[in-house]
Write a protein that holds these residues in place. Structure first.
Motif, short mmCIF file in Angstrom:
data_model
loop_
_atom_site.label_atom_id
_atom_site.label_comp_id
_atom_site.label_asym_id
_atom_site.label_seq_id
_atom_site.Cartn_x
_atom_site.Cartn_y
_atom_site.Cartn_z
N LYS A 373 -15.86 3.90 11.77
CA LYS A 373 -15.75 2.71 10.93
C LYS A 373 -15.00 2.99 9.62
O LYS A 373 -14.38 2.09 9.07
N ASN A 374 -15.08 4.23 9.13
CA ASN A 374 -14.46 4.57 7.84
C ASN A 374 -13.08 5.18 7.99
O ASN A 374 -12.48 5.57 6.98
N ASN A 375 -12.57 5.27 9.21
CA ASN A 375 -11.24 5.85 9.43
C ASN A 375 -10.17 4.81 9.07
O ASN A 375 -10.02 3.81 9.76
N PRO A 376 -9.41 5.03 7.99
CA PRO A 376 -8.41 4.02 7.55
C PRO A 376 -7.23 3.90 8.50
O PRO A 376 -6.50 2.90 8.46
N PHE A 377 -7.03 4.89 9.37
CA PHE A 377 -5.89 4.85 10.28
C PHE A 377 -6.26 4.28 11.65
O PHE A 377 -5.42 4.20 12.54
N ASN A 378 -7.49 3.87 11.78
CA ASN A 378 -7.93 3.21 13.01
C ASN A 378 -7.53 1.73 12.92
O ASN A 378 -7.95 1.02 12.00
N THR A 379 -6.75 1.25 13.86
CA THR A 379 -6.23 -0.12 13.79
C THR A 379 -7.35 -1.17 13.84
O THR A 379 -7.15 -2.30 13.37
N ALA A 380 -8.52 -0.80 14.37
CA ALA A 380 -9.63 -1.75 14.40
C ALA A 380 -10.15 -2.04 12.99
O ALA A 380 -10.80 -3.07 12.77
N ASN A 381 -9.85 -1.15 12.03
CA ASN A 381 -10.30 -1.33 10.64
C ASN A 381 -9.23 -1.93 9.74
O ASN A 381 -9.47 -2.11 8.55
N TRP A 382 -8.08 -2.24 10.28
CA TRP A 382 -7.01 -2.82 9.47
C TRP A 382 -7.26 -4.30 9.22
O TRP A 382 -7.79 -5.01 10.09
N ASP A 383 -6.87 -4.77 8.03
CA ASP A 383 -6.99 -6.19 7.69
C ASP A 383 -6.01 -7.00 8.53
O ASP A 383 -4.86 -6.58 8.77
N TYR A 384 -6.48 -8.17 8.95
CA TYR A 384 -5.65 -9.03 9.80
C TYR A 384 -5.52 -10.41 9.15
O TYR A 384 -6.52 -11.01 8.74
N ARG A 431 2.73 8.83 7.04
CA ARG A 431 3.30 8.70 8.39
C ARG A 431 2.68 9.69 9.37
O ARG A 431 2.32 9.33 10.51
N GLU A 432 2.56 10.95 8.99
CA GLU A 432 2.05 11.97 9.92
C GLU A 432 0.61 11.70 10.34
O GLU A 432 0.22 12.03 11.46
N GLN A 433 -0.19 11.10 9.44
CA GLN A 433 -1.57 10.79 9.77
C GLN A 433 -1.70 9.49 10.55
O GLN A 433 -2.66 9.29 11.30
N GLU A 439 10.93 10.13 14.42
CA GLU A 439 11.62 9.68 13.22
C GLU A 439 12.60 8.57 13.57
O GLU A 439 13.35 8.66 14.54
N GLY A 440 12.57 7.53 12.77
CA GLY A 440 13.42 6.37 13.04
C GLY A 440 12.70 5.25 13.76
O GLY A 440 13.18 4.12 13.79
N ASN A 441 11.54 5.56 14.34
CA ASN A 441 10.72 4.54 15.00
C ASN A 441 9.53 4.17 14.12
O ASN A 441 8.99 5.01 13.40
N ASN A 442 9.11 2.92 14.22
CA ASN A 442 8.00 2.44 13.41
C ASN A 442 6.70 2.41 14.21
O ASN A 442 6.72 2.40 15.44
N ARG A 443 5.59 2.33 13.48
CA ARG A 443 4.27 2.27 14.10
C ARG A 443 4.12 0.95 14.86
O ARG A 443 4.44 -0.12 14.34
N LYS A 444 3.63 1.03 16.11
CA LYS A 444 3.42 -0.16 16.94
C LYS A 444 1.95 -0.26 17.34
O LYS A 444 1.27 0.75 17.49
#
Length: 562
Positions: A373-384, A431-433, A439-444
């Protein structure tokens, strides 16, 4: 002074029943089989030959032997000479081990066992031992009666077949180029069929025979030597083509046996190699085995099936189909663990069968942990943001909707995804986390709306107190049954080969566990009626205590009673 003892004198009574204990399991087996209608045995009637043993008797002695952890035909034959309960059930008859083995592997026994399970469930419902509210589904792997070193792997067959195609094409082109054989009409330019290889072999054989006739007709040694040298090439090619034909037929036969599987055993073609837990350190071994699927309630087996799949995900739908077709109408709740949690399975249960699926998914327990729940890089915790249809990444960048995507698995099931992509990940310090994209591609983000809605429904259902309790019963219902089957009954390996025979043997073993538990529970309730617990100071206060007592009673050997 000793009690009178004389082995040469006849001792009464001669009736075997008089030697049985009051609550012996032989009575349970006898009463259960006697309830089967006579019409169920019509398939065993034969108009010619020696009169056969009655199927009721054969069912009784086999079931009774299985309750005593005796699975060998020869040992069952031995029990008929030594065991009082077996003598009583057989009424003095002593069928040989061949007769016993032929009967329990008879195709007609499959239908007879099915009716036994249907009748047994009706009996449990009638006596209110189960409430028919839910069924608990789980699977286990049981080792097949197969040599664990005679394995065949799909990848190896496909690799060898590809090399064979390449070699045969090269040889054919070489023979045509050197005008050793004429060019033939091919069905496909990529590969030579078995029929075409046989045609090539026929042409080469004619060429070799022509050279042989010419050699025999020539008188000069030098001419014969030249002809033998010319015959050498088609003769060697003929030998290779015959080898190619043999190997091609072998590979095609292996792929036909494999069907959708990745492996099989040469000594039992229906068995698949699976990872089995063998020792206390959970160091598994790869052995030929069957995936046994079981539906239970009240720790009684109500339905079963066998699959070649090592995992349980693909077994749920066909297993439920068989339950509905052959056993009983599905209850309201279908309870299973995370191994069955997939979009296709939950959709099938809820939309097509209109039942409640209490089935978790792989990440269900992990989602409850603080680390998740506290992992900021987990997409389930991202604001929508619903208006913009976009997520916000840990660096504050917008991850916006771009396009829809479809993915179809190898079984033909299609999944719909909404693809979101970050505006620009260039130079992002996180980016690495955050992503492993190049390189050159974005997060999907590949977002499956249907699957996310199903997971939300599952979380809401299991947060309900009643449904949570019902799901919690799974661990004390179906899993102890497997433990009793393997650890106490000792049924850890099949003794027959081939899926039809394995199904019959499994049916006998599961029904033996049912009858042992049923006998133990009957003894317990009889004990409750006989004894006055208030006077003795003994009191069972909760229903949980009764279940615990029955659970322990089911592990008592069938020859012991309260």
């Amino acid at each position: 002074m000793y009690k009178y003892y004389n082995v040469n004198q006849i001792v009464l009574p001669l009736d075997f029943e008089m030697k049985l204990q009051e609550n012996d399991i032989a009575y349970t087996v006898h009463e259960f089989i006697e309830q089967i209608p006579e019409e169920a045995f019509t398939g065993f009637i034969r108009q010619t030959g020696c009169p056969a043993y009655h199927p009721r008797m054969m069912m009784k002695i086999i079931l009774c032997a299985y309750t005593q952890s005796v699975f060998s035909g020869r040992k069952i034959e031995g029990l008929l000479k030594d065991s009082v309960r077996m003598m009583w059930l057989a009424q003095g008859y002593e069928p040989s081990y061949r007769t016993i083995n032929r009967f329990r592997m008879n195709p007609e026994v499959k239908e007879l066992l099915r009716q036994c399970f249907v009748q047994f469930r009706c009996q449990l419902v009638e006596k209110e031992l189960i409430d028919a509210e839910a069924i608990f589904i789980d699977g286990t792997k049981i080792e097949a009666n197969a040599n664990k070193f005679t394995f065949v792997w799909r990848k190896s067959i496909e690799r060898y077949q590809a090399k064979l195609i390449e070699k045969s094409n090269t040889l054919y082109e070489e023979l045509v180029e050197k005008e050793i054989i004429p060019e033939i009409e091919r069905e496909s330019p990529e590969t030579l069929s078995t029929k075409e290889l046989q045609q090539i072999a026929g042409n080469l054989d004619k060429s070799v025979q022509t050279y042989t006739e010419q050699i025999e007709s020539r008188e000069e040694a030098q001419d014969r030597k030249v002809l033998r040298s010319e015959r050498k090439k088609p003769k060697q090619a003929l030998k290779k083509v015959h080898d190619y034909i043999h190997r091609k037929e072998k590979y095609e036969e292996a792929l036909e046996i494999l069907e959708e599987r990745n492996s099989y055993s040469k000594t039992d073609h229906d068995a698949t190699f699976m990872r089995l837990k063998d020792d206390h350190m959970k160091n598994g071994q790869l052995k030929a085995a069957y995936n046994v699927q079981l539906a239970t309630e009240g720790r009684y087996a109500l339905a079963y099936d066998i699959f070649p799949n090592p995992t349980d995900t693909r077994t749920l739908i066909p297993f439920l189909d068989r339950i509905e077709k052959e056993y009983f109408v599905l209850p309201e709740f279908l309870v299973a663990d995370a191994a069955y949690g997939s979009e296709q399975n939950i959709e099938n249960v809820t939309l097509e069968r209109l039942r409640t699926a209490l089935i978790t998914y792989n990440m269900y327990r992990k989602e409850k942990k603080k680390k998740y729940k506290n992992n900021p890089f987990n997409t389930a915790n991202w604001d929508y943001d619903a208006e913009k249809d976009a997520f916000t990444c840990p660096n504050g960048q917008a991850v916006t909707y771009r396009y829809d995507s479809k993915r179809t698995d190898k079984y033909g099931y299609e999944r719909q995804f909404k693809v979101y992509e970050c505006e620009d990940c260039t130079g992002c310090p996180l980016r690495e986390q955050c992503t492993k994209a190049k390189e050159g591609n974005n997060r999907k983000i590949f977002y499956n709306e249907k699957w996310e809605a199903q997971k939300k429904t599952i979380r809401e259902q299991l947060s309900d107190e009643e449904m949570g309790k019902l799901y919690g019963k799974r661990k004390i219902d179906v899993e102890p049954f497997f433990g009793f089957l393997k650890a106490n009954l000792g049924f850890t390996r099949f003794s027959v080969r081939g899926k039809p025979k394995v199904e019959n043997e499994l049916g006998f073993a599961l029904m033996a566990v049912n009858l042992r538990r049923y006998t133990a529970s009957s003894r317990f309730f009889m004990y409750l009626l006989i004894n006055d617990f208030k006077k003795d100071g003994f009191r069972i206060k909760t229903r949980c205590g009764i279940h615990l007592f029955l659970f322990l009673a089911s592990y008592v050997p069938a020859s012991v009673y309260f």
